[in-house]
Design a protein around this motif. Structure first.
Motif, PDB file in Angstrom:
ATOM      1  N   GLU A 199       0.831  -1.202   0.000  1.00 20.79           N
ATOM      2  CA  GLU A 199       0.000   0.000   0.000  1.00 20.79           C
ATOM      3  C   GLU A 199       0.863   1.248   0.000  1.00 20.79           C
TER       4      GLU A 199
ATOM      5  N   LYS B  60      -5.482   9.492  -7.164  1.00 20.43           N
ATOM      6  CA  LYS B  60      -6.764   9.034  -6.633  1.00 20.43           C
ATOM      7  C   LYS B  60      -7.147   9.734  -5.322  1.00 20.43           C
ATOM      8  N   THR B  61      -6.303  10.627  -4.847  1.00 15.83           N
ATOM      9  CA  THR B  61      -6.500  11.237  -3.543  1.00 15.83           C
ATOM     10  C   THR B  61      -6.808  12.726  -3.661  1.00 15.83           C
TER      11      THR B  61
ATOM     12  N   ASP C 220     -17.203   5.052  -4.819  1.00 14.40           N
ATOM     13  CA  ASP C 220     -16.907   4.652  -3.447  1.00 14.40           C
ATOM     14  C   ASP C 220     -15.671   5.412  -2.991  1.00 14.40           C
TER      15      ASP C 220
ATOM     16  N   SER D 212     -13.207   6.757   0.654  1.00 17.63           N
ATOM     17  CA  SER D 212     -12.896   6.674   2.078  1.00 17.63           C
ATOM     18  C   SER D 212     -12.185   7.959   2.476  1.00 17.63           C
TER      19      SER D 212
ATOM     20  N   ILE E  76      -9.975   9.412  -0.443  1.00 15.16           N
ATOM     21  CA  ILE E  76      -9.373   8.438  -1.359  1.00 15.16           C
ATOM     22  C   ILE E  76     -10.472   7.782  -2.175  1.00 15.16           C
TER      23      ILE E  76
ATOM     24  N   GLU F  88     -11.939   4.919  -4.016  1.00 18.53           N
ATOM     25  CA  GLU F  88     -11.752   3.466  -4.019  1.00 18.53           C
ATOM     26  C   GLU F  88     -12.220   2.829  -5.321  1.00 18.53           C
ATOM     27  N   THR F  89     -13.000   3.541  -6.105  1.00 21.75           N
ATOM     28  CA  THR F  89     -13.511   3.021  -7.374  1.00 21.75           C
ATOM     29  C   THR F  89     -12.376   2.915  -8.385  1.00 21.75           C
TER      30      THR F  89
ATOM     31  N   ARG G 100      -3.473   2.564  -5.914  1.00 19.72           N
ATOM     32  CA  ARG G 100      -3.040   2.624  -4.513  1.00 19.72           C
ATOM     33  C   ARG G 100      -1.954   1.605  -4.175  1.00 19.72           C
TER      34      ARG G 100
END
Length: 515
Positions: free
Chosen positions: A39, A337-338, A372, A374, A391, A393-394, A419
């Motif tokens: 990760e 992605k963040t 999705d 988080s 973040i 998640e998709t 990720r």
């Protein structure tokens, strides 16, 4: 102990290509090593991921969140390439009497002096690229035409050919310093697996797949490398993964619609016009070799402050003076992605209120877009540390910093970071099988423990359970001590003649790190 980084390498490509017979060395590693997903940091980009790898610490501790990152004290986007990060694993090795080789690792410039050698992945206009300085001449004499980056035009055959050539030169140079320096720890990086993935994303097994060509060349050189060091402990890892990107989510639009971000009706129209002219000029003058001359005739600070392109991204909105910071409560910077949310307040209770309300707004916006997500609340380590991270998640969806989009989710056709990166450990100390839950901050403490060194106590990662039961590292507990490093002893700076911050930003924009 050898650590080989493969920038952006991903199991989403390695596993299917290994199963198809295209990557025999990786196929063998999947059978004969302990391995699993690794990760990445928040955000999952080169900086802060490589400094987190080197120190075993989360980015809050060194306040670095991208090649560029928002500064809440100045309301500007800062470049991070001159920031020194203390307490890297090779500094801890040096502090305890060991010797290291550091080769092409992002964030290794500026450095502390160590016993051994450092070839830095510094921006190409720095004064020095190695410690000691003569190591650079040693490298360039060994590997004729060594380059810090691929300077060919992305999308061209020349870019692919030079990428393959640089893979060979990186392996050759890294091997040379391992042999000549005889280090306790050697850490090196191959970057083409990331760079080519940004420009040539393709998953099919075919002869004309440029990205597969790069992975096959790495696989070939890795086979030779592993054979040469078959009695040593070796870790192979990446700073993040990679994926196809089909859509971009617009958090700043969500925040603006919810009243967190306010724009002025008009900004600096002169800068906007000159920015568009700069885009044209850079393309035309660059082709005829006059761009460096033009930059000598105009203040570099002025050129750096011009916008690029018509999209009102965070960078352009700041440069154009379009954000009304007196009325804006929060702003979002992005890292693949963040989404990085900065609360524009110093009052603790107000910061928490802004984060709670921004989280609710972004969650509604993401849910409406079918995503999705988080969230992670962060403690401020400095002016660059965001207060809240969202973040995505998709799969195949990234974030954008744009404020002028018509909708919160826009279709795109590109590629970018995922990720999870890769982790392999092979050698006499390591067992075989799979590992779950590994984080990039776990690598440094695991390496130091394997070598028998104490671990800096500020490390946030943990030693991974990867050792054979009869190995020496398995028979003792990790030991920690008070070490975070001292000031950098070798600096450098802008040469100011041919390249500068503007060109760095141009390349970051080209790779999708900056809009």
């Amino acid at each position: 102990m050898i650590v080989l980084g493969l920038d952006g390498a991903t199991f989403s490509l390695i596993r299917p290509w290994a199963e198809a017979g295209a990557l025999p060395t990786f196929s063998r590693l999947l059978d004969e090593s302990i391995h699993g997903e690794l990760e990445s940091t928040v955000p999952e980009i080169t900086v802060p991921a490589w400094p987190a790898f080197a120190t075993g610490r989360d980015p809050e501790s060194f306040d670095m969140y991208g090649f560029t990152h928002f500064n809440r004290d100045t309301n500007e986007l800062d470049l991070s390439h001159d920031e020194f990060v203390r307490g890297k694993m090779w500094d801890a090795v040096d502090d305890q009497g060991g010797r290291s080789v550091v080769f092409n690792i992002p964030g290794s410039y500026p450095w502390q002096a160590i016993e051994g050698a450092i070839i830095a992945a510094a921006p190409e206009y720095k004064e020095e690229y190695s410690h000691p300085p003569e190591k650079w001449d040693e490298l360039t004499e060994l590997v004729d035409g060594y380059k810090l980056r691929n300077d060919k035009v992305p999308g061209s055959l020349d870019y692919v050919d030079l990428s393959l050539e640089l893979v060979d030169k990186r392996f050759t140079g890294f091997e040379h310093f391992i042999e000549s320096e005889d280090p306790d720890l050697a850490v090196g990086l191959i970057r083409a697996t990331d760079r080519v993935a940004h420009h040539y994303w393709e998953t099919e097994v075919s002869d004309d797949n440029a990205l597969l060509q790069v992975y096959k060349r790495v696989d070939e050189r890795l086979s030779e490398f592993l054979e040469r060091h078959d009695d040593e402990d070796i870790v192979i890892m990446s700073d993040h993964g990679f994926e196809k990107v089909t859509g971009k989510f617009m958090p700043n639009k969500v925040l603006a619609d919810e009243g967190f971000v306010h724009l002025t009706d008009s900004g600096d129209s002169t800068k906007a016009a000159l920015g568009r002219l700069k885009d044209v000029a850079s393309t035309v003058l660059g082709k005829v070799g006059l761009l460096s001359f033009a930059r000598k005739m105009v203040s570099e600070e002025f050129v750096n402050d011009l916008p690029s392109g018509d999209a009102l991204s965070l960078n352009n909105a700041i440069n154009l003076g379009r954000i009304d910071f007196d009325r804006t409560r929060a702003i979002a910077d992005i890292g693949q992605k963040t989404t990085l949310v900065y609360a524009l307040s110093d009052d603790e209770s107000e910061i928490q209120t802004i984060c709670d309300e921004a989280k609710a707004a972004l969650h509604r916006g993401a849910t409406d877009a079918g995503l999705d997500v988080s969230f992670k609340r962060l403690e401020r380590g400095g002016p660059h540390t965001p207060d809240l991270a969202m973040i995505i998640e998709t799969p195949e969806i990234h974030a954008s910093s744009r404020l002028d989009a018509d909708s919160t989710l826009v279709e795109v056709d590109t590629s970018g970071h995922a990720r999870d990166g890769i982790f392999f450990a092979t050698g006499p100390s390591f067992e075989t099988g799979t590992i779950e839950g590994a984080h990039i901050t776990d690598v440094a403490p695991t390496i130091l423990h394997t070598l028998g060194y104490e671990i800096p106590e500020l490390t946030t990662g943990t030693v991974l359970d990867v050792f054979t039961s009869d190995s020496e590292p398995a028979g003792r507990s990790p030991e920690y001590y008070d070490f975070t490093g001292s000031d950098a002893v070798t600096g450098g700076g802008l040469s100011g003649d041919e390249e500068g911050e503007d060109e760095v930003k141009d390349r970051l924009r080209e790779l999708g790190y900056l809009e």
